[in-house]
Design an enzyme around this catalytic site. Structure first.
Site, PDB file in Angstrom:
ATOM      1  CD  GLU A 128      -2.951  -1.027   2.285  1.00 27.14           C
ATOM      2  OE1 GLU A 128      -4.113  -1.365   2.033  1.00 27.14           O
ATOM      3  OE2 GLU A 128      -2.593  -0.627   3.405  1.00 27.14           O
ATOM      4  CB  CYS A 141       2.985   7.500   3.222  1.00 28.97           C
ATOM      5  SG  CYS A 141       3.574   6.417   4.516  1.00 28.97           S
ATOM      6  CB  CYS A 148       7.328  -5.132   8.883  1.00 30.14           C
ATOM      7  SG  CYS A 148       8.629  -4.188   9.718  1.00 30.14           S
ATOM      8  CB  CYS A 152       6.005  -1.705  16.076  1.00 29.64           C
ATOM      9  SG  CYS A 152       7.719  -1.482  15.534  1.00 29.64           S
ATOM     10  CB  CYS A 155       2.763  -0.933  13.667  1.00 25.74           C
ATOM     11  SG  CYS A 155       2.961  -1.001  11.884  1.00 25.74           S
ATOM     12  CD  GLU A 213      13.686   0.127   9.902  1.00 23.54           C
ATOM     13  OE1 GLU A 213      13.033   0.487  10.879  1.00 23.54           O
ATOM     14  OE2 GLU A 213      14.379   0.929   9.226  1.00 23.54           O
ATOM     15  CB  SER A 266       9.332   4.629  14.589  1.00 23.50           C
ATOM     16  OG  SER A 266       8.006   4.298  14.629  1.00 23.50           O
ATOM     17  CB  CYS A 386       0.472   6.891  11.394  1.00 23.37           C
ATOM     18  SG  CYS A 386       1.456   8.112  10.593  1.00 23.37           S
TER      19      CYS A 386
HETATM   20  S1  SF4 Z   1       6.143   0.527  12.798  1.00 22.32           S
HETATM   21 FE1  SF4 Z   1       7.438   0.171  10.980  1.00 22.32          FE
HETATM   22  S2  SF4 Z   1       9.067  -1.206  11.737  1.00 22.32           S
HETATM   23 FE2  SF4 Z   1       7.395  -1.312  13.255  1.00 22.32          FE
HETATM   24  S3  SF4 Z   1       6.140  -3.078  12.575  1.00 22.32           S
HETATM   25 FE3  SF4 Z   1       5.255  -1.208  11.648  1.00 22.32          FE
HETATM   26  S4  SF4 Z   1       6.202  -1.136   9.586  1.00 22.32           S
HETATM   27 FE4  SF4 Z   1       7.482  -2.511  10.842  1.00 22.32          FE
END
Ligand code: SF4
Length: 410
Positions: A128, A141, A148, A152, A155, A213, A266, A386
């Protein structure tokens, strides 16, 4: 770095792929020229039979067509001979990702689900990309990975295991496709000099803050950003390109020295105990190391501040004691703190802080001398905000994934 897909909102206006101009992306049989450096583009042309003495001029022509005029078909390259266009078409491709879906939020934010062709024995993958229009600017973005490796906990992308890294051409392809969809390229039929001036562009800023990342896909991101910032092509100033990392400490100095782009961290927590939970890479690179890397970021100054992203989680990281500790932590670092009201996603355990508390937090940080804007949630109705991105791409086989994770681990 964060990004998914849930297309259920009544407010969203999804437009199926059939409604849009998009090339099919079943498999990639020809080499893509997108994202290649000028040097590699020249080599590719010579390997295809373009005489060496012509290669430099041909590279300039192609670069202009691809990145200034935004064409996606060799046949549109009017000043390239028919024979050469035919040769290029036989050997290479310049197609962009297939647009599986486009959603437009009530606030104008757009989210695209892009599909890239299979590579080798793999399957097509989907990611996306989000466009956020604001007064006087428009931010794209961009994703760097499919899924990933990090997890996190706030997220949504973190719930999607890594499928693979995106190639430079796939990263650049997101920018090209977004600009084409927004009408941010001149018509191919306009006179050659009629280009969209950089000041009037809809995509004025790029943030590597989508899925993945970026510092775990360092080489490809670096190559892609070098194309995106090339002054004779897409020409986005490096001051308008921000790379956001969860804190891959050993790569931070190198990022500033080699890419020279703006840095975002982040952060989300001010103690190792909590950051170990919210951003688990912290167990490997704790806050003291991360802050030291930030202090040493090449080019850091009041004019080139680091942005710290801080998602506001009710009762988790939003106390005034947290705000005071944040100020202590950032002491001496030219910084801006983006306070991000948490954007919920299906299955998330967190709640967004109360607005009053976010404002109190922001005021305390602001009084300490740091800009601390509260980011207006954008595109929540289409899950484009986000931390909400994710795609349904197939996971790679466990053995392959572990090998890739080992390869990218620093
Ligand atoms: S915040 Fe960034 S590094 Fe952390 S899980 Fe989400 S996409 Fe991955």
């Amino acid at each position: 770095m964060s990004a998914t897909i849930d297309l259920t909102s009544a407010d969203a206006r999804p437009r199926p792929a059939a409604a849009m101009a998009a090339a099919p992306a079943a498999s990639q049989s020809k080499r893509s020229l997108l994202g290649l450096s000028r040097h590699d583009l020249g080599l590719a042309l010579m390997e295809a039979g373009v005489p060496e003495k012509q290669a430099r001029m041909r590279v300039q022509q192609l670069w202009h067509w691809l990145y200034v005029r935004g064409v996606s078909d060799f046949s549109q390259m009017a000043n390239v001979s028919r024979d050469l266009r035919s040769l290029l078409d036989d050997k290479f491709e310049i197609r962009r990702p297939e647009i599986v879906e486009e959603q437009i939020s009530v606030d104008g934010t757009r989210k695209w689900l892009f599909r890239f062709p299979a590579r080798g024995a793999g399957r097509p993958v989907e990611i996306e990309t989000v466009y956020i229009p604001e007064e006087g600017r428009g931010t794209l973005c961009v994703s760097s990975q499919v899924g990933c490796t990090l997890t996190c906990t706030f997220c949504h992308t973190g719930t999607q295991r890594l499928v693979r890294n995106l190639e430079p051409g796939e990263i650049v392809g997101q920018v090209l496709t977004a600009r084409a969809q927004l009408g941010d390229f001149p018509e191919a039929s306009t006179p050659q000099g009629a280009i969209v001036p950089s000041e009037g562009r809809l995509v004025s800023n790029v943030v590597m803050m989508g899925m993945g990342e970026p510092l775990y896909n360092y080489d490809n991101v670096k190559s892609a950003l070098s194309v995106v910032s090339d002054g004779d092509g897409l020409a986005l100033s490096k001051r308008r390109i921000t790379l956001s990392t969860s804190g891959v400490v050993p790569m931070i100095e190198k990022t500033g020295a080699e890419m020279g782009v703006m840095l975002a961290i982040s952060l989300h927590a001010v103690t190792d105990e909590l950051r170990d939970v919210l951003v688990p890479i912290n167990k490997k690179y704790p806050l003291a190391d991360l802050m030291a890397a930030c202090r040493a970021y090449p080019g850091l100054s009041n004019a080139r501040r680091i942005t710290f992203e801080y998602v506001m989680l009710k009762g988790v990281n939003d106390s005034l004691a947290d705000a005071r500790q944040l100020v202590r932590l950032l002491q001496g670092i030219p910084a801006k703190i983006n306070l991000i009201p948490f954007n919920p996603w299906p299955g998330s355990d967190y709640e967004c802080s109360d607005w009053d508390q976010i404002e109190r937090f922001a005021e305390l940080v602001n009084q300490a001398g740091y800009a601390s804007p509260i980011r207006t949630p954008r595109g929540r109705d289409i899950f484009a905000a986000c931390g909400q991105l994710k795609s349904e791409s197939e996971r790679m086989k466990k053995g392959d994934r572990l090998a890739l994770e080992a390869a990218v681990a620093v």
